[in-house]
Design a protein around this motif. Structure first.
Motif, PDB file in Angstrom:
ATOM      1  N   UNK A 221      41.290  31.728  28.812  1.00 12.21           N
ATOM      2  CA  UNK A 221      41.390  30.653  29.815  1.00 12.21           C
ATOM      3  C   UNK A 221      42.555  30.916  30.779  1.00 12.21           C
ATOM      4  N   UNK A 222      43.662  31.456  30.261  1.00 14.09           N
ATOM      5  CA  UNK A 222      44.820  31.762  31.110  1.00 14.09           C
ATOM      6  C   UNK A 222      44.496  32.888  32.090  1.00 14.09           C
ATOM      7  N   UNK A 223      43.657  33.850  31.633  1.00 15.98           N
ATOM      8  CA  UNK A 223      43.256  34.936  32.532  1.00 15.98           C
ATOM      9  C   UNK A 223      42.442  34.401  33.704  1.00 15.98           C
ATOM     10  N   UNK A 224      41.601  33.402  33.422  1.00 17.91           N
ATOM     11  CA  UNK A 224      40.853  32.811  34.529  1.00 17.91           C
ATOM     12  C   UNK A 224      41.809  32.172  35.553  1.00 17.91           C
ATOM     13  N   UNK A 225      42.883  31.580  35.052  1.00 22.41           N
ATOM     14  CA  UNK A 225      43.898  31.012  35.974  1.00 22.41           C
ATOM     15  C   UNK A 225      44.560  32.113  36.794  1.00 22.41           C
ATOM     16  N   UNK A 226      44.831  33.251  36.133  1.00 23.40           N
ATOM     17  CA  UNK A 226      45.486  34.337  36.860  1.00 23.40           C
ATOM     18  C   UNK A 226      44.592  34.897  37.960  1.00 23.40           C
ATOM     19  N   UNK A 227      43.291  34.827  37.759  1.00 22.35           N
ATOM     20  CA  UNK A 227      42.381  35.359  38.777  1.00 22.35           C
ATOM     21  C   UNK A 227      42.355  34.470  40.023  1.00 22.35           C
ATOM     22  N   UNK A 228      42.579  33.180  39.864  1.00 17.15           N
ATOM     23  CA  UNK A 228      42.608  32.275  41.037  1.00 17.15           C
ATOM     24  C   UNK A 228      43.660  31.192  40.796  1.00 17.15           C
ATOM     25  N   UNK A 229      44.944  31.530  40.958  1.00 17.69           N
ATOM     26  CA  UNK A 229      46.005  30.558  40.647  1.00 17.69           C
ATOM     27  C   UNK A 229      46.040  29.372  41.611  1.00 17.69           C
ATOM     28  N   UNK A 230      45.508  29.539  42.848  1.00 16.59           N
ATOM     29  CA  UNK A 230      45.591  28.452  43.833  1.00 16.59           C
ATOM     30  C   UNK A 230      44.699  27.273  43.488  1.00 16.59           C
ATOM     31  N   UNK A 231      43.800  27.463  42.526  1.00 15.01           N
ATOM     32  CA  UNK A 231      42.897  26.360  42.196  1.00 15.01           C
ATOM     33  C   UNK A 231      43.566  25.308  41.337  1.00 15.01           C
ATOM     34  N   UNK A 232      44.622  25.688  40.637  1.00 16.42           N
ATOM     35  CA  UNK A 232      45.307  24.739  39.754  1.00 16.42           C
ATOM     36  C   UNK A 232      46.498  24.132  40.493  1.00 16.42           C
ATOM     37  N   UNK A 233      46.246  23.150  41.305  1.00 13.92           N
ATOM     38  CA  UNK A 233      47.293  22.446  42.058  1.00 13.92           C
ATOM     39  C   UNK A 233      47.114  20.959  41.819  1.00 13.92           C
TER      40      UNK A 233
END
Length: 651
Positions: free
Chosen positions: A578-590
């Protein structure tokens, strides 16, 4: 004569031809002839003169004339002597006549001498008396000259006396001041007599001059008083004679002061009448228009009144300077300040009533602040003319300034109390409330008028802190109360937006450095909250929140980390996916609240610093999972990315 020469030549020839004759040296004739022949007539001047005289009457050279030559010469000599005797006789007769005349004159002179001696003997006493009278006359002339010089030095001429003792209503002319100066000089010079044996005369003259001085000064004062009473027109023409009168009256301080008071009273009436006319009638022909016509515009109304008074004050100061330009007393400047203050005192009441009406009408905080600055400016400007703060006009302007300033701060306090009475909830976008925006708009107008104010810099800076305190402190309290029911992230976002709007408003103006620094500190405090909230939001959404919490709370006494609930390898691996998915698109978690921030720079700062917190959290998790003490097999498969790689991906 030629015949004689011929005859002599013939005789000479005969002698030469007869050599025997030459041999007879004792012959008298021969000697004479030789003597004659040897004679050189050129050198014998007497012979030449005799021959020349002979040639005058010896005209014929004949035998007869030669024989009669002696007789002719004797007769001629006799005739000459007779002529001489005759002429000398006439001379003798003339001399005898002269002698007789001289004898007569001598006799006459003797008679006159005798008569003069007799007359002298008879008039000796008269001559002595005459000489004595002449000496006395000379002494009297000297005394008369001394008396004339004394009178010329210590007494006035009849014309000067007539000038000084003229009628009460007689005009003052240049001759009056000349006569008055003459009296002053006599009064000073007469002190010399007091040092001599003429003290009685000196005292009498001094007393006479003192009385004359006092009457002259009294007459001059009455004339100057009447002249000053006539100076009630708007245009004041100071005559040269009045200027001289003030110069002369400075020797009498009381009369000088009374004359100045009379001038001030006359000019006071003129200024009051001019001010009322400017308010109600305007200028000549209606231009400029009456000031009362602009009473609907408070700034122009008050500004026109103060501008008129400023011009009038400057004009009255110039009139006084012209009146007293020849006065050399100490304290002339203080006298002018006092008189100008007295002149402008009459307009204080109508000015105060009108400005009070404007202020009490509560035209609004901004207008009140502008009026306060305007009054402060004219107080400073007019005080530079009058030069003293005790003048009634300056005191009135200062009172109105204090009143307008008090009403201004009362208006601000009332506005703040209204805000606190009805606290407005934050809007859905967590931006500044309408009341905050309205209050900041008010503050902006106040500060803009403050920056454009012509008040001196130190006075403006002193007012600035009080203005900011009256507006910003209630606003900060309002924002705090308004956000009290919000969540942590919502409260921080709302406060950051509100503080940011305040900061951008103040940044445009001077003297706000301290307040800007305080707002910056408060923004930083709320930014820390948002950064932590954003980092927690990311860790929760990326699946690392539980793992990071366990890593922070784990201790060695609890045993390996892998034995804790939900910390086994499969659970950790699922979280890392799940953290890797965040690393692929960090701008989505705002966080949604960050989208409401008004400042893009603040939003970028929050995102950057929260990412750093996430990286540090991952580094701690990575260190714990790769530690052999926590009992994870093949930790490289659980956390395939190092902290440096994660930081690179998120940067």
């Amino acid at each position: 004569m030629s015949d004689i020469k011929v005859e002599m030549s013939a005789d000479s020839a005969t002698v030469i031809q007869n050599p025997n004759a030459a041999s007879q040296p004792n012959n008298p004739l021969s000697r004479k002839l030789n003597k004659i022949l040897e004679t050189r007539l050129d050198n014998d001047k007497e012979m030449l003169e005799a021959l020349k005289a002979l040639s005058v009457f010896f005209t014929e050279n004949s035998l007869r004339t030669r024989r009669n030559l002696r007789g002719d010469i004797e007769r001629r000599s006799l005739a000459i002597n007779e002529e001489f005797a005759r002429i000398f006789k006439e001379v003798k007769e003339e001399l005898e006549s002269v002698h007789e005349d001289v004898q007569a004159m001598s006799t006459c002179c003797e008679e006159m001498t005798n008569r003069l001696k007799a007359a002298k003997e008879q008039t000796q006493d008269l001559i002595v008396k005459t000489n004595k009278l002449q000496g006395e006359n000379h002494r009297l002339e000297v005394r008369a000259q001394v008396a004339q010089a004394f009178l010329a030095k210590f007494q006035l001429s009849p014309e000067e006396m007539a000038t000084l003792r003229g009628p009460r209503d007689a005009p003052i002319t240049e001759d009056f001041f000349k006569a008055l100066n003459r009296v002053k000089h006599i009064h000073e010079d007469v002190k010399i007599l007091l040092r001599t044996n003429q003290q009685t005369a000196g005292l009498e003259i001094m007393e006479q001059m003192a009385v004359l001085q006092e009457t002259s000064y009294e007459q001059l004062y009455r004339w100057a008083q009447n002249e000053c009473r006539g100076l009630t027109q708007e245009t004041c023409d100071i005559s040269p004679v009045l200027i001289q009168a003030m110069e002369a009256l400075q020797d009498r301080p009381v009369l000088y002061k009374y004359t100045l008071d009379e001038f001030g009273t006359a000019r006071r009436c003129a200024v009051v009448r001019g001010f009322i006319d400017a308010l109600t009638r305007g200028g000549p022909g209606g231009t400029p228009r009456p000031i009362e016509m602009h009473s609907h515009d408070p700034m122009r109304y008050v500004g026109d009144m103060l501008a008129w008074l400023h011009q009038a004050t400057a004009s009255e100061k110039e009139h006084l300077e012209a009146l007293l330009k020849q006065v050399t007393l100490q304290g002339v400047e203080e006298n002018m300040q006092e008189v100008v203050g007295h002149i402008t005192e009459g307009v204080c009441r109508p000015l105060k009533v009108r400005i009070e009406q404007v202020i009490v009408a509560e035209p609004g905080a901004v207008l009140l602040y502008k009026l306060s600055n305007l009054l402060k400016f004219y107080h400073h400007t007019i005080s530079s003319i009058i030069g003293t703060s005790v003048a009634s006009l300056l005191m009135t302007i200062e009172e109105m300034h204090i009143l307008s300033k008090k009403m201004f701060f009362n208006s601000l306090s009332l506005h703040a109390s209204r805000l606190m009475d009805k606290v407005e909830l934050p809007p859905a976008d967590l931006g500044p409330t309408a009341s905050l925006t309205q209050t900041l708009s008010l503050l902006r107008e106040v500060l803009a008028s403050h920056d454009s104010s012509v008040v001196p810099l130190d006075a403006r800076q002193a007012d600035f802190a009080q203005v900011l305190s009256c507006i910003l402190d209630p606003l900060l309290q309002l924002c705090t109360v308004s956000a009290s029911n919000l969540g942590t992230a919502d409260m921080a976002t709302y406060m950051v937006n509100s503080l940011y709007v305040m900061k951008t408003t103040l940044a445009l103006f001077e003297f706000t450095d301290k307040r800007l620094e305080m707002l910056e500190f408060q923004i930083e405090a709320h930014l820390d909250t948002l950064i932590n909230e954003q980092a927690s939001f990311v860790l929760t959404r990326a699946g690392l929140s539980y793992i990071y919490s366990c890593v922070q709370q784990h201790s060695a006494e609890q045993g390996p980390l892998s034995l804790l609930p939900s910390m086994d390898s499969s659970s950790v691996k699922t979280a890392m996916v799940q953290f890797d998915r965040y690393l692929s698109s960090p701008d989505t978690l705002v966080m949604p609240q960050l989208n409401f921030l008004l400042s893009a720079a603040i939003k970028e700062q929050i995102f950057r610093q929260s990412t750093e917190l996430v990286c540090r959290a991952y580094a701690e998790v990575y260190s714990a999972l790769t530690s052999p003490a926590n009992g994870y097999k093949d930790p490289e498969t659980l956390v395939p990315r190092s902290p440096q790689q994660v930081q690179t991906l998120l940067s």
